[in-house]
Design a protein around this motif. Structure first.
Motif, PDB file in Angstrom:
ATOM      1  N   CYS A 167       0.870  -1.274   0.019  1.00 51.26           N
ATOM      2  CA  CYS A 167       0.006   0.125   0.135  1.00 51.26           C
ATOM      3  C   CYS A 167       0.968   1.213   0.059  1.00 51.26           C
ATOM      4  O   CYS A 167       1.448   1.591   0.967  1.00 51.26           O
ATOM      5  CB  CYS A 167      -0.991   0.036   1.083  1.00 51.26           C
ATOM      6  SG  CYS A 167      -2.038   1.575   1.419  1.00 51.26           S
ATOM      7  N   LEU A 168       0.887   1.789  -1.213  1.00 49.18           N
ATOM      8  CA  LEU A 168       1.999   2.986  -1.291  1.00 49.18           C
ATOM      9  C   LEU A 168       1.272   4.052  -0.760  1.00 49.18           C
ATOM     10  O   LEU A 168       1.845   5.439  -0.962  1.00 49.18           O
ATOM     11  CB  LEU A 168       2.340   3.218  -2.713  1.00 49.18           C
ATOM     12  CG  LEU A 168       3.267   1.895  -3.300  1.00 49.18           C
ATOM     13  CD1 LEU A 168       3.665   2.096  -4.765  1.00 49.18           C
ATOM     14  CD2 LEU A 168       4.532   1.500  -2.305  1.00 49.18           C
ATOM     15  N   ASP A 169      -0.183   4.207  -0.559  1.00 55.20           N
ATOM     16  CA  ASP A 169      -0.669   5.450   0.088  1.00 55.20           C
ATOM     17  C   ASP A 169      -0.760   5.336   1.456  1.00 55.20           C
ATOM     18  O   ASP A 169      -1.041   6.224   2.183  1.00 55.20           O
ATOM     19  CB  ASP A 169      -2.117   5.251  -0.562  1.00 55.20           C
ATOM     20  CG  ASP A 169      -2.166   5.545  -2.130  1.00 55.20           C
ATOM     21  OD1 ASP A 169      -1.613   6.059  -2.465  1.00 55.20           O
ATOM     22  OD2 ASP A 169      -3.389   4.895  -2.630  1.00 55.20           O
ATOM     23  N   SER A 170      -0.089   4.552   2.067  1.00 57.53           N
ATOM     24  CA  SER A 170       0.109   4.489   3.459  1.00 57.53           C
ATOM     25  C   SER A 170       0.669   5.780   4.178  1.00 57.53           C
ATOM     26  O   SER A 170       1.861   5.940   3.356  1.00 57.53           O
ATOM     27  CB  SER A 170       0.500   3.057   4.167  1.00 57.53           C
ATOM     28  OG  SER A 170       1.667   2.791   3.456  1.00 57.53           O
ATOM     29  N   PHE A 171       0.644   6.442   5.166  1.00 56.50           N
ATOM     30  CA  PHE A 171       1.622   7.188   5.547  1.00 56.50           C
ATOM     31  C   PHE A 171       3.069   6.923   6.016  1.00 56.50           C
ATOM     32  O   PHE A 171       3.123   5.944   6.216  1.00 56.50           O
ATOM     33  CB  PHE A 171       0.801   7.832   6.878  1.00 56.50           C
ATOM     34  CG  PHE A 171       0.896   7.224   8.100  1.00 56.50           C
ATOM     35  CD1 PHE A 171       2.176   7.048   9.158  1.00 56.50           C
ATOM     36  CD2 PHE A 171      -0.210   6.624   8.527  1.00 56.50           C
ATOM     37  CE1 PHE A 171       1.987   6.520  10.011  1.00 56.50           C
ATOM     38  CE2 PHE A 171      -0.279   5.953   9.529  1.00 56.50           C
ATOM     39  CZ  PHE A 171       0.739   5.921  10.450  1.00 56.50           C
ATOM     40  N   VAL A 172       3.939   7.677   5.935  1.00 56.22           N
ATOM     41  CA  VAL A 172       5.292   7.632   6.252  1.00 56.22           C
ATOM     42  C   VAL A 172       5.768   8.803   7.046  1.00 56.22           C
ATOM     43  O   VAL A 172       5.187  10.009   7.157  1.00 56.22           O
ATOM     44  CB  VAL A 172       6.171   7.434   5.134  1.00 56.22           C
ATOM     45  CG1 VAL A 172       5.652   5.980   4.242  1.00 56.22           C
ATOM     46  CG2 VAL A 172       6.187   8.535   4.085  1.00 56.22           C
ATOM     47  N   PHE A 173       7.061   8.661   7.885  1.00 57.85           N
ATOM     48  CA  PHE A 173       7.564   9.780   8.741  1.00 57.85           C
ATOM     49  C   PHE A 173       8.861  10.108   7.651  1.00 57.85           C
ATOM     50  O   PHE A 173       9.576   9.249   7.349  1.00 57.85           O
ATOM     51  CB  PHE A 173       8.022   9.195   9.946  1.00 57.85           C
ATOM     52  CG  PHE A 173       6.964   9.117  10.743  1.00 57.85           C
ATOM     53  CD1 PHE A 173       6.097  10.015  11.425  1.00 57.85           C
ATOM     54  CD2 PHE A 173       6.131   7.880  10.663  1.00 57.85           C
ATOM     55  CE1 PHE A 173       5.091  10.000  12.352  1.00 57.85           C
ATOM     56  CE2 PHE A 173       4.958   7.561  11.729  1.00 57.85           C
ATOM     57  CZ  PHE A 173       4.359   8.874  12.191  1.00 57.85           C
ATOM     58  N   LEU A 174       9.023  11.101   7.259  1.00 53.37           N
ATOM     59  CA  LEU A 174      10.250  11.647   6.500  1.00 53.37           C
ATOM     60  C   LEU A 174      10.943  12.635   7.145  1.00 53.37           C
ATOM     61  O   LEU A 174      10.409  13.590   7.611  1.00 53.37           O
ATOM     62  CB  LEU A 174       9.576  12.366   5.026  1.00 53.37           C
ATOM     63  CG  LEU A 174      10.615  12.967   4.108  1.00 53.37           C
ATOM     64  CD1 LEU A 174      11.626  11.885   3.707  1.00 53.37           C
ATOM     65  CD2 LEU A 174      10.001  13.567   2.975  1.00 53.37           C
ATOM     66  N   ARG A 175      12.131  12.279   7.243  1.00 55.42           N
ATOM     67  CA  ARG A 175      13.200  13.338   7.891  1.00 55.42           C
ATOM     68  C   ARG A 175      14.210  13.757   6.760  1.00 55.42           C
ATOM     69  O   ARG A 175      14.935  12.917   6.233  1.00 55.42           O
ATOM     70  CB  ARG A 175      13.875  12.703   8.947  1.00 55.42           C
ATOM     71  CG  ARG A 175      14.838  13.743   9.670  1.00 55.42           C
ATOM     72  CD  ARG A 175      15.548  13.018  11.104  1.00 55.42           C
ATOM     73  NE  ARG A 175      16.561  12.111  10.646  1.00 55.42           N
ATOM     74  CZ  ARG A 175      17.204  11.447  11.586  1.00 55.42           C
ATOM     75  NH1 ARG A 175      16.990  11.623  12.910  1.00 55.42           N
ATOM     76  NH2 ARG A 175      18.125  10.428  11.058  1.00 55.42           N
TER      77      ARG A 175
END
Length: 217
Positions: A167-175
């Protein structure tokens, strides 16, 4: 270009066409970065086998050094804890990749098959062998348990369509590691506007928290 660990500390350098030389601290930092990226990414990322191999060599070197420490020395327990910590990170990284391979194996193999010449490999040789064997065993099990008992027109199964994709629409945390100017983060639609929020943590690092469509973190 492969990576190598240097015993020279901060004086380590590399020339064009030669190996990248890293200190042990830099090597462990690369492992931790690969581990966190793999843990938080919804899809399987490019393999970092060169980092894994270097870390395993470093662990062997650390174990040998630990054998030379006198019994009862307080440093021995500290070194042992550090070895155990590194082993945990390495094991967790490899386990995360294997779990994704098992979960999305037909799509992983398809991506590996369709990659262009010169593109980095998604799987290490060992992971590729595991994925192919897992694919073969899954097909054999389905045929033995269910498909051979079905009508002839239902005995074929397309695993690419049957097994769900990541699921590429799931949220991620980006730094972002370095401060970047003029970066605009916008939702794709007006309905998603309330779920996107950004803040500057300090002068060098910015963190963007992207929430799911239900507003959960």
């Amino acid at each position: 270009m492969s990576d190598a660990v240097s015993d020279g500390g901060s004086d380590a350098s590399h020339d064009d066409g030669q190996e990248d030389v890293m200190t042990p601290a830099e090597l462990i930092a690369k492992l931790e970065e690969a581990w966190l990226n793999e843990r938080f990414s919804p899809e399987l990322l490019e393999n970092r086998s060169e980092v894994v191999e270097c870390v395993m060599e470093q662990l062997t070197h650390m174990e040998e050094n630990l054998q030379r420490v006198k019994k009862g020395d307080a440093k021995a327990s500290i070194h042992r804890m550090e070895i155990d910590r590194i082993r945990f990170v390495l094991s967790s990284y490899l386990r995360s990749r294997l779990q994704k391979i098992e979960k999305f194996f037909p799509h992983v193999l398809e991506r590996e098959k369709s990659r262009g010449e010169g593109d980095p490999s998604l799987l290490s040789p060992e992971e590729f062998a595991f994925a192919k064997e897992y694919h073969t065993n899954t097909e054999s099990y389905l045929k033995a348990v269910a498909l051979k008992r079905m009508p002839p027109n239902l005995q074929a199964v397309d695993l690419l369509k049957t097994v769900p994709e990541p699921c590429l629409d799931s949220f991620v945390f980006l730094r972002v590691k370095e401060r970047q100017e003029n970066i605009l983060v916008e939702p794709e639609t007006d309905d998603q506007r309330e779920y996107v929020w950004s803040r500057a943590v300090n002068l060098k690092v910015e963190v963007f928290f992207v929430f799911g469509v239900n507003g959960s973190r």
